[in-house]
Motif scaffolding. Structure first.
Motif, PDB file in Angstrom:
ATOM      1  N   ALA A  19       0.858  -1.347 -11.704  1.00  0.00           N
ATOM      2  CA  ALA A  19       1.957  -0.710 -10.966  1.00  0.00           C
ATOM      3  C   ALA A  19       1.843   0.802 -11.014  1.00  0.00           C
ATOM      4  O   ALA A  19       1.636   1.391 -12.075  1.00  0.00           O
ATOM      5  N   LYS A  20       1.998   1.432  -9.854  1.00  0.00           N
ATOM      6  CA  LYS A  20       2.032   2.887  -9.721  1.00  0.00           C
ATOM      7  C   LYS A  20       2.932   3.251  -8.559  1.00  0.00           C
ATOM      8  O   LYS A  20       3.047   2.493  -7.586  1.00  0.00           O
ATOM      9  N   GLY A  21       3.567   4.413  -8.691  1.00  0.00           N
ATOM     10  CA  GLY A  21       4.407   4.865  -7.597  1.00  0.00           C
ATOM     11  C   GLY A  21       5.608   5.654  -8.091  1.00  0.00           C
ATOM     12  O   GLY A  21       5.778   5.877  -9.292  1.00  0.00           O
ATOM     13  N   HIS A 235      15.358   1.769  -5.119  1.00  0.00           N
ATOM     14  CA  HIS A 235      15.051   2.204  -6.489  1.00  0.00           C
ATOM     15  C   HIS A 235      16.319   2.224  -7.329  1.00  0.00           C
ATOM     16  O   HIS A 235      16.308   1.817  -8.496  1.00  0.00           O
ATOM     17  N   GLU A 296       5.744  -1.793  -5.817  1.00  0.00           N
ATOM     18  CA  GLU A 296       4.771  -0.989  -6.565  1.00  0.00           C
ATOM     19  C   GLU A 296       3.918  -1.833  -7.509  1.00  0.00           C
ATOM     20  O   GLU A 296       3.120  -1.279  -8.264  1.00  0.00           O
ATOM     21  N   ARG A 298       0.981  -3.580  -7.572  1.00  0.00           N
ATOM     22  CA  ARG A 298      -0.199  -3.755  -6.715  1.00  0.00           C
ATOM     23  C   ARG A 298      -0.941  -5.043  -7.027  1.00  0.00           C
ATOM     24  O   ARG A 298      -1.511  -5.673  -6.131  1.00  0.00           O
TER      25      ARG A 298
END
Length: 320
Positions: A19-21, A235, A296, A298
């Motif tokens: 996960a990234k973001g 979010h 997020e 992935r």
């Protein structure tokens, strides 16, 4: 203690989901800030509570407020100095000097220099961090706060012109290689202190506290996102799901409180352990679901999960 999350569990979920973001950055930024705030508040409580429950509590005054602040100041100062010394030791290649001396004396026992160098780095960090802990404890300050401060300094200090300074990734790998030894002792002692019969008796109390904590997390997350300028509504809706999990550090804080107060400490520790176990089991699935919901995670969208395959089939299908 209830405000403390398990950062290592969260990092494990992030790695699992790749996960990234922006959502991940928001969550980890809040978690790191809360780490510092929670440990400072815990240190203050550990100094204030004995004074307030003692027989001389009627004489509680300004000096009793200043003494805990002094203890926290001593702890932070010790951590700053300890982190600086560890940084200097690694910057000036103290571990390389030790390896050179061992190799020159023929005491390496056939161990390759690269392996010996890695072990000496571990030894330098372990000895200096143990010294920080022991000195802070001998000063009757808060060693946990001192060690957190030392780690913060060591991870973020970048001396000018220090080409041999460790990168953040190297330092993380170095500390992780030491953790497997310390975790054996830490979790072994934590498990030995658990009384299953007492936990079973306090399970209903623990569930009430878990639900109260969850309600506080949901409302606090909503208020924080609303007034903190979080622009993406999704979010803000999912943020509370990332704040549930608890594990190692919360267990450590509960154990410290349990041993510090001989009267009510063990019962408090038992209830806290039951609460932490519930949050430890429910937190990671909620965090994983939040990452998937905000898009997020992935790893969740890899072909092995069937998501891309469905899109590919729909993209190449001909209308009837």
């Amino acid at each position: 203690m209830a405000a403390r999350e398990a950062r290592m569990q969260q990092i494990a979920v992030l790695k699992e989901m790749d996960a990234k973001g922006p959502f991940v950055s928001l969550v980890m930024g809040v978690v790191v800030l809360k780490d510092v705030v929670v440990i400072v508040l815990f240190a203050l409580n550990m100094e204030l509570v004995p004074m307030m429950v003692s027989q001389d509590s009627a004489a509680f005054g300004l000096i009793h407020v200043l003494l805990p602040l002094l203890s926290v100041g001593v702890s932070i100062t010790a951590g700053l100095l300890g982190g600086y010394l560890m940084s200097l030791a690694l910057q000036f290649q103290l571990h390389s000097m030790i390896v050179a001396a061992v190799m020159a004396a023929g005491l390496n026992g056939g161990v390759p220099p690269a392996v010996l160098l890695a072990r000496c780095k571990q030894l330098v960090v372990l000895l200096l961090s143990t010294a920080v802990f022991s000195i802070t404890r001998s000063l009757e300050a808060e060693p946990l706060l001192a060690c957190v401060t030392a780690g913060m300094v060591l991870a973020n200090r970048r001396p000018s012109g220090a080409g041999t300074d460790l990168t953040h990734e190297e330092l993380t790998a170095l500390i992780n290689s030491i953790m497997r030894f310390t975790n054996v002792a830490f979790f072994g002692l934590a498990g030995a202190s658990l009384k299953l019969a007492a936990i079973a008796d306090s399970v209903w109390v623990a569930l009430v506290v878990v639900l109260a904590r969850l309600a506080a997390i949901v409302s606090g997350s909503w208020l924080g996102c609303r007034f903190g300028g979080v622009k993406q509504e999704l979010h803000a809706q999912c943020f509370w799901m990332s704040m549930i999990t608890q594990a190692g550090v919360a267990m450590g804080l509960a154990r410290i409180a349990g041993t510090a107060f001989s009267g009510w400490g063990p019962a408090f520790q038992t209830v806290m352990m039951a609460i932490i176990m519930v949050n430890m089991l429910t937190g990671p699935p909620f965090f994983r679901a939040a990452l998937i919901k905000v898009g997020e995670a992935r790893a969740h969208f890899l072909p092995s999960h069937g998501i891309l395959k469905v899109h590919d089939n729909s993209a190449h299908s001909t209308p009837t």
